[in-house]
Design a protein around this motif. Structure first.
Motif, short mmCIF file in Angstrom:
data_model
loop_
_atom_site.label_atom_id
_atom_site.label_comp_id
_atom_site.label_asym_id
_atom_site.label_seq_id
_atom_site.Cartn_x
_atom_site.Cartn_y
_atom_site.Cartn_z
N GLY B 56 57.51 34.10 39.47
CA GLY B 56 57.09 34.75 38.18
C GLY B 56 55.65 35.45 38.50
N SER B 57 55.17 36.18 37.24
CA SER B 57 53.83 36.97 37.74
C SER B 57 52.76 36.64 36.86
CB SER B 57 54.41 38.57 37.71
OG SER B 57 54.55 38.65 36.31
N VAL B 58 51.64 36.72 37.44
CA VAL B 58 50.36 36.77 36.67
C VAL B 58 49.75 38.25 36.53
CG1 VAL B 58 48.01 35.71 36.00
CG2 VAL B 58 49.96 34.45 37.18
N ARG B 59 49.66 38.76 35.45
CA ARG B 59 48.73 39.91 35.32
C ARG B 59 47.50 39.90 34.52
NH1 ARG B 59 51.95 44.41 36.49
NH2 ARG B 59 50.73 45.74 35.41
N ALA B 60 46.79 40.33 34.95
CA ALA B 60 45.27 40.29 34.42
C ALA B 60 44.60 41.64 34.51
CB ALA B 60 44.45 39.50 35.62
N PHE B 61 44.15 42.26 33.25
CA PHE B 61 43.66 43.42 33.16
C PHE B 61 44.39 44.31 33.51
CE2 PHE B 61 40.22 40.34 33.63
CZ PHE B 61 39.62 40.46 32.36
N GLY B 62 45.98 44.22 33.50
CA GLY B 62 46.73 45.29 33.77
C GLY B 62 47.25 45.29 35.45
N ALA B 63 46.58 44.45 36.09
CA ALA B 63 47.10 44.47 37.58
C ALA B 63 47.66 42.98 37.94
CB ALA B 63 45.67 44.57 38.45
N LEU B 65 48.34 39.92 40.04
CA LEU B 65 47.53 39.33 40.93
C LEU B 65 48.00 39.37 42.24
CD1 LEU B 65 45.51 36.39 38.93
CD2 LEU B 65 44.95 39.02 38.97
N ARG B 66 49.34 39.31 42.38
CA ARG B 66 49.90 39.10 43.79
C ARG B 66 49.46 40.30 44.66
NH1 ARG B 66 53.91 35.26 44.46
NH2 ARG B 66 54.61 35.32 42.54
N GLY B 67 49.28 41.61 43.86
CA GLY B 67 49.08 42.59 44.70
C GLY B 67 47.69 42.74 45.10
N LEU B 68 46.69 42.00 44.62
CA LEU B 68 45.49 42.37 44.96
C LEU B 68 44.97 41.82 46.26
CD1 LEU B 68 43.95 41.47 41.42
CD2 LEU B 68 44.94 43.58 42.19
N ASP B 69 44.02 42.76 46.92
CA ASP B 69 43.69 42.04 48.25
C ASP B 69 42.44 41.26 47.95
OD1 ASP B 69 41.61 43.80 47.75
OD2 ASP B 69 42.25 45.21 49.12
N ARG B 70 41.68 40.76 48.86
CA ARG B 70 40.50 39.71 48.67
C ARG B 70 39.40 40.41 47.85
NH1 ARG B 70 41.78 38.06 53.84
NH2 ARG B 70 39.74 38.59 54.65
N ASP B 71 39.41 41.57 48.35
CA ASP B 71 38.13 42.42 47.61
C ASP B 71 38.53 42.56 46.08
OD1 ASP B 71 36.37 42.55 49.65
OD2 ASP B 71 36.65 44.76 50.10
N GLN B 72 39.80 43.09 45.91
CA GLN B 72 40.11 43.36 44.56
C GLN B 72 40.17 41.91 43.84
OE1 GLN B 72 43.76 45.08 45.72
NE2 GLN B 72 43.11 47.13 45.17
N THR B 73 40.58 40.86 44.48
CA THR B 73 40.46 39.61 43.49
C THR B 73 38.80 39.17 43.11
OG1 THR B 73 42.31 38.88 44.87
CG2 THR B 73 40.99 37.14 43.89
N ALA B 74 37.97 39.58 44.39
CA ALA B 74 36.46 39.26 44.08
C ALA B 74 36.18 40.04 43.01
CB ALA B 74 35.76 39.64 45.12
N LEU B 75 36.76 41.31 42.65
CA LEU B 75 36.08 42.36 41.58
C LEU B 75 36.65 41.85 40.20
CD1 LEU B 75 36.41 45.87 43.33
CD2 LEU B 75 34.37 44.28 42.77
N LEU B 76 37.79 41.37 40.22
CA LEU B 76 38.57 40.62 39.16
C LEU B 76 37.68 39.51 38.79
CD1 LEU B 76 41.24 40.49 37.29
CD2 LEU B 76 41.89 38.46 39.00
N ARG B 77 37.39 38.63 39.56
CA ARG B 77 36.80 37.26 39.11
C ARG B 77 35.28 37.89 38.40
NH1 ARG B 77 37.97 33.58 44.45
NH2 ARG B 77 40.28 33.32 43.70
N ARG B 78 34.85 39.25 38.73
CA ARG B 78 33.58 39.45 37.80
C ARG B 78 33.78 39.65 36.33
NH1 ARG B 78 30.90 43.28 42.51
NH2 ARG B 78 31.06 41.96 44.31
N LYS B 79 34.99 39.86 36.15
CA LYS B 79 35.53 40.23 34.60
C LYS B 79 35.87 38.78 34.08
CE LYS B 79 37.53 44.40 35.60
NZ LYS B 79 38.77 45.06 35.71
N ILE B 80 35.89 37.55 34.89
CA ILE B 80 36.21 36.22 34.08
C ILE B 80 35.13 35.17 34.80
CG2 ILE B 80 38.01 34.77 34.28
CD1 ILE B 80 40.06 36.62 35.33
N GLY B 81 34.71 34.82 33.48
CA GLY B 81 33.57 33.66 33.77
C GLY B 81 34.24 32.47 33.71
N VAL B 82 34.03 31.47 34.80
CA VAL B 82 34.54 30.52 35.24
C VAL B 82 33.71 29.16 34.84
CG1 VAL B 82 36.08 28.96 36.37
CG2 VAL B 82 36.38 31.41 36.45
N VAL B 83 34.08 28.10 34.03
CA VAL B 83 33.08 26.96 33.96
C VAL B 83 33.84 25.90 34.35
CG1 VAL B 83 31.82 25.43 32.56
CG2 VAL B 83 32.05 27.98 31.91
#
Lengths: 301, 225
Positions: B56-63, B65-83
């Motif tokens: 299956g697939s997970v899309r976050a903010f239009g992207a 996630l499987r296609g993201l490299d580590r830098d892009q994943t880091a930038l994505l996490r700045r849009k998601i606050g995790v507790v």
């Protein structure tokens, strides 16, 4: 292409706050400081050896290549005549800048280290020596030998090649050995810093996880470790170099009597090479930590 | 905003999640519930890219996630606050620096953000504890600090994994109130919790959708919640 230097600069200078995100770790800090200090200390001596060998090789090659000795071994009654004949031939030989017969005092001084100061030169069958200084371009050694053989039977030309070459080769080998030692020292330092960096990265796996969770890029995380290890290596190498320079400064001054062993210090621009050792140590630490951090961060994905 | 499409996740030969499809729209409030070990934390990790689905697939903010490299994943996490339930602080840094960590790692000027930081710490009631180290905090203080860290970048999505797991009822109500306030500010909120009483209490304050994981599948909870 043009972004690479900026990236390296950012990795090294980066955000000063980034250094705080990695907790201080005593073991790896001490290992890095000690390893870089010890290696820099050894590198100073290897460098001193290499530079001194280089100077020696250059000097021997330079001085000996331009001179030759003509030895006249003849009965006492013919020695002066053969000496004059040899000097005349040398004067006529193209490529000979100058030639002069050594005086009895000069020959006595050459023998003094072995036979003592008061040598009865007249009672000894000591050959007459003629110092030959080569010009530019040099003379034809084979042709000169043939002519001397025909006209001055007691003359033997020694252009020092036979014993000059192994001396110069030995000095050059020592110089190479010094540089190889420095390369090995750098390699050993890189290995130790890689071990220390890997230990620090493993010990801080949870810190790395937290940093990633809050959006840190790998470059940022690696930069925090790289800065720390590079700075430690720079400080350690700086101390090592300072101690090494004190050690070299305490060596005896270069002297004719001491020969090679007393000429191990640095001279002139040689001192600038020493100042490069901490920079080289920091560069080695930078590269080793960068490699370790990049690999570790990939594994932690 | 977040879209999971037929997502499955397997680990160690066993399937933990199967055929999960859900869409989190901007400004929505979701609870994720289910028994311990049901896969709530796994699903949250799939949402913020800490895990990748095995199908299956997970899309976050239009992207995707499987296609993201580590830098892009880091930038994505700045849009998601995790507790996280266990908060995960850097124990050698004071609370204020831990809360400001997302700003630090994203290269923001902390001096320029100091007013916002102070305001945020006051909002979660930790202004007086700014210089304390995380191990010196109580459970409730840790959870509030974790929430403050999660929202300091003003993320569009807040994901909380059992945020009230280690606190008393009064504190859990306070934390819930903070999350409801964030939702009213337009943030999307996804909370994993097995505390049904908390979920019922929340429904008095916010229109929340409750998702339940049961037998590895995700389903909308019944009217009892």
């Amino acid at each position: 292409m043009s972004a690479a230097p900026g990236r390296i600069r950012a990795l090294f200078l980066g955000d000063p706050q980034a250094g705080r995100v990695v907790p201080p770790s005593g073991f790896t800090a001490h290992l890095t400081l000690f390893a870089s200090g010890a290696m820099a200390f050894l590198a100073v001596f290897a460098l001193a050896l290499s530079l001194a060998s280089g100077r020696l090789a250059d000097r021997w090659a330079d001085e000996l290549a331009k001179s030759a000795t003509l030895r006249i071994t003849a009965p006492a009654g013919q020695r002066a005549a053969q000496t004059d004949a040899a000097l005349e031939i040398l004067r006529q030989t193209p490529g000979v800048a100058s030639a002069r017969a050594l005086s009895a005092e000069e020959q006595a001084a050459l023998l003094a280290p072995w036979l003592g100061a008061d040598i009865p030169m007249d009672d000894l069958p000591v050959p007459q020596l003629i110092e030959v200084i080569e010009g530019e371009p040099g003379y034809d050694g084979a042709g000169l030998r043939l002519r001397l053989g025909a006209e001055v039977p007691g003359a033997v030309l020694d252009d020092h090649t036979r014993w000059r070459r192994p001396l110069v080769e030995a000095a050059n080998s020592l110089r190479r050995l010094g540089w190889v030692s420095i390369a090995l020292i750098a390699g050993a330092m890189a290995a130790m810093i890689t071990l220390a960096a890997n230990a620090a990265l493993a010990a801080n796996a949870q810190v790395i996880e937290v940093l990633r969770l809050v959006g840190a890029r790998d470059r940022y995380i690696a930069g925090a470790f790289i800065r720390r290890f590079t700075l430690r290596a720079l400080i350690g190498a700086g101390v090592g170099v300072a101690l090494g320079m004190i050690g070299v400064a305490l060596l005896p001054e270069a002297s004719e009597e001491g020969g090679f062993l007393t000429g191990l210090g640095f001279r002139g621009v040689g001192w600038l090479w020493v100042l490069l050792v901490p920079v080289l140590g920091a560069a080695v630490a930078f590269a080793a930590t960068w490699r370790a951090a990049t690999r570790r961060l990939k594994e932690l994905t | 905003m977040i879209e999971l499409d037929n997502v499955a996740y397997s680990y160690g030969g066993g399937e933990l999640l199967s055929d999960v499809s859900v869409r989190l729209t901007p400004g929505s409030f979701h609870f994720l519930t289910g028994p311990s070990g049901a896969g709530k934390t796994t699903l949250l990790k799939l949402v913020y890219g800490a895990l990748m689905p095995t199908a299956g697939s997970v899309r976050a903010f239009g992207a995707d996630l499987r296609g993201l490299d580590r830098d892009q994943t880091a930038l994505l996490r700045r849009k998601i606050g995790v507790v996280h339930q266990d908060c995960r602080f850097l124990d050698h840094l004071p609370v204020a620096e831990n809360i400001a960590l997302p700003l630090t790692v994203s290269g923001r000027d902390l001096a320029a953000e100091s007013a916002n930081l102070g305001e945020l710490m006051a909002w979660v009631g930790l202004r007086e504890r700014a210089d304390a180290l995380p191990p010196e905090l109580s459970g409730g203080e840790r959870q509030r600090a974790a929430l403050a860290r999660a929202v300091i970048m003003s993320p569009e999505l807040i994901v909380a994994d059992e945020p009230t797991g280690n606190v008393d009822w009064e504190m859990s109500q306070r934390l819930l109130q903070l999350l409801v306030e964030l939702n009213r500010m337009g943030k999307t909120v996804l909370i994993a919790s097995h505390d049904l009483a908390l979920i019922r209490a929340a429904k008095n304050h916010v229109q929340a959708r409750v998702l339940r994981i049961s037998n590895r599948r995700l389903q909308l909870a019944g009217a009892d919640l």
